[in-house]
Design a protein around this motif. Structure first.
Motif: not given
Ligand code: HEM
Ligand code: SF4
Ligand code: SF4
Lengths: 529, 193
Positions: B51-54, B72, B138, B74
Motif C-alpha cells: 500500500r502506498e500512502c501519501r 492520507d 509501506n 492510499c
C-alpha cells in the motif's frame, strides 16, 4: 457505350456464362442470398443430429464416434461441414454482387449492416464448431482467439491460460463454446428477419431444383470424399502440420504472423470499411436518384403502387384536406386515401411509375407521363418512317445496357428498369406505327429492383393493374429476359420476333387485298425457325 | 450452346466447384515451425501487495467535499517481477512482468513461449520480485495488516520473492515443455506430458 466499372464487367461476364450453362432460373450467382438461407436450414437439421451424439466431457472422442457411424453420422457430419463452407462462399458472393451493383447504400443500409453481422455470426458459429471437435485445428483456433481476446482488458484472468497445460481444460470452456455454437443460430434467425425487413415479399429460398441440386452435390461429396479426423488437440505438442478449413481459418496465417495489436488494427480497419460501405459506396449527392413522389391530384387511391413497391416505401394516407372539405367540392369527390412515399425507404426504383394507371406516382422525370413524352420524342426521330420493330430495353439488361441508339438496325428506347415501363408507352409506340415492341428486361432473379420484370410481365399478360389494354394486339408485343452480357440472345429474340411481325404484316397486307387464298397459307409464327 | 454442351459444361463446373470446396475445407498448413519444440512459461502468482500512502496537501484537501477530507490517500498494488530467461546461455528475455488490472493490483500472469529445435537445451529462468526503495515502510504496514488476517495461512501460501530454475531439457520433435509454478513445493517445475 456507357462506362462500367471493371468489377461490374467481370460480374457481367460471369453471370452471362452461368446463364449459358444453367439458364437464368438456376444461375447460382443470382441465387446466392437464397442459397445461404437454404444452407442454413441444412445446418440446422444436420446440427440437431450431431448434437444428439456430442459429449461435452469427451469432445474429441464423441466426434470420432460420430465419424465412425459409416452409414449416417459420417455423411451428416460431412454435410454439416460442407454446407457451412458453401454458406460462407454464397454469402460472400451475395454481398459482393450487391456491392458491385451499388445496392449498398441509402434505404438498403439496414440490410447491408445486418448482412455483415449475419456473416460474422456465421463465422463465429463455424469457429466454435471447430473448437467443439477439439482436434488440432480447434486448438489452434481457440488459442488464437484467446490471444486476440486477451488484448481486451476486460477479463480478470487471461483466457489463454486455459490452454497452457497447467491444469486440464475446464468443462465450463466446452460448455460455453457449445452454448455459443447452438445459441447463435437463434440470433441468426432474428438477424435474417431484420435483414429482409425492408423488402416486400422477400424471396428466401432458391428454386427447388437448384436447392435440391446444391444439397445433393454437398451430400455427394460428403459420401464420396468424407471428412476424417485430424489428430486430437494436444497442449503439450506444437500443432505442426494440420488440416484447416480455409473458409473459416483464412485469417490464421496473417494473424499468427503479426503482433496482437496489428491483428486488431487490421481486422478493425477491414470491419470499419465494410460497415461504412453505405457511406463510401454511395454516389455523390448530386448523382443520387431522387425518391418517388405522388401527385395527389392524379392519385385515385387504387393502392396498386402500395402493393407493388418492392421496398414497402409507400403507404396509403388520408387525403390531406378532404376531411373538412365541403361535400360538393372537388376534393370530397376524390378518393379517401392517397399514396404517400416515405423518401427514407424509397430506393428510386421507379416500379411504382409502372403501377399507376393515372400516372400519379414515380421518381421525378420518370413517371408514366414523363415516359410518354420520352416515347413521343423517340417516335419523332423516325421521321414518319415507322420501324417494323422497336426495342424498349432496361438499361441494365442486354436491351439497352450498351447505350447504343440502335440494335441490329432497330431503334432502342432505354428504360431505367423494365418494371418502370408504363404499358401505355408500349401502346403508344404501336399506335405511332411501330410494327412490334420487343421489351427486354433483366432476368427476374437479377432485377436490381427485385420485382421489375415480374410486375411488367403481369401487366402485359395477366391484367395486373396498369395493364396493357386489351385492344393492343398481343402478337405485336414480346417480353424477353436477357442479362447484360448476352446481347446475342437479344439478337436471336429480335430476329424471331421480326420475322413474326413480318409474317403478320404480310398476312395483313394480303387480307387487305382481300384475295381468295387458294394456294398456301402465310407462314405462321410457329413455323419460323 | 447446345443442350449437351450445357449439361456437360454445367456438370463439370459444378463438380470442379465441389472439389475446390472439399479441398479448401481441409487443406494442410503448418502453423508453427515444421518440426519444432517449445518451452512455455506459464504461471500465476498473487505477488506481494503493497500500500502506498501519501499526505494530501492543504490545497488538495480544500478542493474535496468536507465529508471526504481524509489526510492520507492510499493505493494498493502488487510489486512487479523481473523475468530473465536464458536458453543455451543466450539471453532470450529480460522483462518486467507487472500485475494485471489497470491499477496493477490483480495477480501476475506469466505467459511466454520460446521455440527451440528438438534436442538438448539448457534453460535458466530467474523471476525476482522488484521492490522500489521507500516502499519498505509501506511494506511493514502491509505486513501489519497481514498479521490481522490469518498469519499462519498467509505464511503458508506466501510466494517466494525469487523463483529460479536452471536445468537441462531434452525435447523431441514438436514437444512442449511447460515451466510452471508448483504452489505446494513453492518452486518452478517442468511439466511434460
Ligand atoms: C450471411 C447470410 C445472408 C443471408 C442468408 C442473406 C439473405 C438475403 C436475402 C434472402 C435477401 C432478400 C433477397 C430478395 O428477396 O431480394 C437479401 C437481401 C439483401 N442482402 Fe443479404 N444475406 C446475407 C448476407 C448479406 C451480406 C453479408 C450482405 C452485405 C454485406 C447482404 C446484403 C444484402 C442487401 C443490401 C440486400 C437488399 C437487396 C435489395 O434491397 O435489393 N446480405 N439477403
Ligand atoms: S398507383 Fe397511382 S393511383 Fe394508385 S394509389 Fe398509387 S399513386 Fe395512387
Ligand atoms: S420508386 Fe416507387 S416502387 Fe421504387 S422504392 Fe420508391 S416508392 Fe417504392
Amino acid at each position: 457505350m456507357t462506362s462500367r466499372s471493371p468489377t461490374r464487367r467481370v460480374l457481367t461476364h460471369l453471370d452471362a456464362w452461368m446463364n449459358r450453362l444453367y439458364g437464368w432460373r438456376w444461375n447460382p450467382l443470382y441465387q446466392s442470398g437464397t442459397l445461404v438461407v437454404a444452407l442454413l436450414a441444412v445446418l440446422l437439421v444436420t446440427g440437431i443430429y450431431l448434437l444428439l451424439f456430442y459429449r461435452l466431457g469427451l469432445p474429441y472422442a464423441s466426434v470420432v464416434r460420430i465419424t465412425d457411424q459409416v452409414w449416417v453420422g459420417r455423411w451428416i457430419r460431412g454435410l454439416h461441414r460442407f454446407a457451412s463452407d458453401a454458406a460462407v462462399v454464397a454469402a460472400a458472393i451475395h454481398a459482393l454482387r450487391l456491392l458491385i451493383q451499388k445496392r449498398s447504400w441509402g434505404p438498403r443500409t439496414l440490410a447491408w449492416v445486418a448482412g455483415l453481422i449475419l456473416l460474422f455470426l456465421i463465422f463465429v458459429c463455424g469457429w466454435t464448431g471447430y473448437v467443439m471437435v477439439w482436434d488440432i485445428q480447434g486448438e489452434v483456433l481457440a488459442r488464437e482467439g484467446a490471444r486476440l481476446l486477451d488484448a481486451i482488458p476486460i477479463f480478470s484472468e487471461p483466457i489463454s491460460r486455459t490452454f497452457v497445460g497447467e491444469r486440464p481444460i475446464p468443462g465450463a470452456f466446452f460448455f460455453l463454446n457449445l452454448f455459443v455454437h447452438v445459441a447463435l443460430p437463434i440470433g441468426l434467425g432474428v438477424l435474417l428477419w431484420i435483414h429482409v425487413s425492408r423488402v416486400a415479399r422477400p424471396a428466401l429460398l432458391p428454386p427447388r431444383g437448384l436447392m435440391w441440386g446444391a444439397i445433393g452435390l454437398l451430400f455427394l461429396i460428403s459420401v464420396v470424399w468424407p471428412i476424417g479426423m485430424s489428430p486430437p488437440a494436444d497442449l503439450f505438442r506444437t500443432p505442426g502440420r494440420a488440416e484447416f478449413d480455409w473458409f473459416y481459418a483464412f485469417w490464421l496465417p496473417v494473424v499468427k504472423a503479426v503482433p496482437v495489436w496489428a491483428a486488431w488494427a487490421g481486422g478493425g480497419a477491414v470491419s470499419l470499411a465494410l460497415l461504412l460501405t453505405p457511406i463510401w459506396s454511395r454516389p455523390r449527392a448530386t448523382a443520387r436518384p431522387a425518391p418517388s413522389f405522388v401527385d395527389a391530384q392524379l392519385c385515385t387511391g387504387c393502392e396498386q403502387c402500395y402493393q407493388d413497391c418492392p421496398y414497402e416505401a409507400i403507404s396509403m394516407i388520408a387525403r390531406p384536406g378532404r376531411a373538412g372539405a365541403a361535400p360538393e367540392s372537388d376534393l370530397a369527390a376524390k378518393s379517401e386515401f392517397v399514396a404517400h412515399v416515405d423518401p427514407s425507404l424509397c430506393v428510386s426504383c421507379g416500379i411504382c411509375a409502372g403501377s399507376c394507371a393515372p400516372m400519379g406516382v414515380g421518381p421525378p422525370g420518370r413517371t408514366g407521363r414523363d415516359q410518354l413524352s420520352g416515347a413521343r420524342a423517340f417516335a419523332a426521330e423516325w421521321n414518319g418512317k415507322a420501324p417494323a420493330v422497336v426495342i424498349a430495353g432496361c438499361t441494365r439488361s442486354a436491351g439497352a445496357a450498351h447505350g447504343r441508339p440502335m440494335f441490329d438496325g432497330v431503334p432502342v428506347l432505354p428504360v431505367n428498369c423494365a418494371g418502370n415501363l408504363h404499358t401505355s408507352v408500349i401502346e403508344y409506340l404501336l399506335r405511332s406505327g411501330a410494327g412490334g415492341v420487343l421489351v427486354v428486361s433483366c432476368p427476374p432473379r437479377d432485377c436490381w429492383n427485385r420485382e421489375g420484370p415480374k410486375w411488367l410481365e403481369q401487366r402485359m399478360h395477366h391484367d395486373r393493374e396498369a395493364e396493357l389494354q386489351e385492344r393492343v394486339d398481343r402478337r405485336r408485343v414480346r417480353l424477353v429476359h436477357v442479362a447484360e452480357g448476352q446481347p446475342e440472345l437479344v439478337a436471336s429474340a429480335l430476329a424471331q420476333f421480326r420475322s413474326e411481325i413480318e409474317a403478320l404484316e404480310r398476312a395483313a397486307a394480303e387480307a387487305a387485298i382481300d384475295v381468295m387464298h387458294e394456294c398456301e397459307p402465310p407462314v405462321t409464327a410457329e413455323e419460323v425457325p | 450452346m447446345t443442350r449437351s454442351v450445357r449439361v456437360v459444361g454445367g456438370g463439370m463446373l459444378a463438380l470442379c466447384g465441389l472439389v475446390a470446396l472439399g479441398w479448401l475445407s481441409r487443406l494442410p498448413y503448418t502453423t508453427q515451425r515444421d518440426s519444432g519444440a517449445l518451452v512455455r512459461l506459464a504461471w500465476r502468482t498473487r505477488g506481494e501487495r503493497v500500500r502506498e500512502c501519501r499526505h494530501r496537501t492543504p490545497e488538495e484537501l480544500a478542493k474535496l467535499p468536507p465529508h471526504m477530507r481524509e489526510d492520507d490517500v492510499c493505493e494498493g498494488r502488487v510489486l512487479p517481477y523481473r523475468l530473465v530467461v536464458k536458453l543455451d546461455d543466450t539471453l532470450e528475455a529480460d522483462a518486467m512482468v507487472r500485475a494485471s488490472g489497470a491499477r496493477e493490483d490483480r495477480p501476475i500472469y506469466v505467459y511466454h513461449e520460446f521455440p527451440l529445435a528438438p534436442g538438448t537445451h539448457r534453460v535458466s529462468i530467474d523471476f525476482e520480485r522488484q521492490g522500489a526503495p521507500g516502499e519498505v515502510e509501506n511494506e511493514e504496514r502491509a505486513e501489519h495488516e497481514r498479521e490481522e488476517t490469518g498469519r499462519a495461512e498467509r505464511a503458508r501460501r506466501a510466494e517466494p520473492g525469487r523463483l529460479q530454475l536452471d536445468t537441462t531439457l531434452v525435447l523431441s520433435d514438436r514437444e512442449i515443455a511447460l515451466v510452471t509454478y508448483n504452489a505446494d513445493e513453492r518452486r518452478l517445475v517442468i511439466r511434460e506430458k
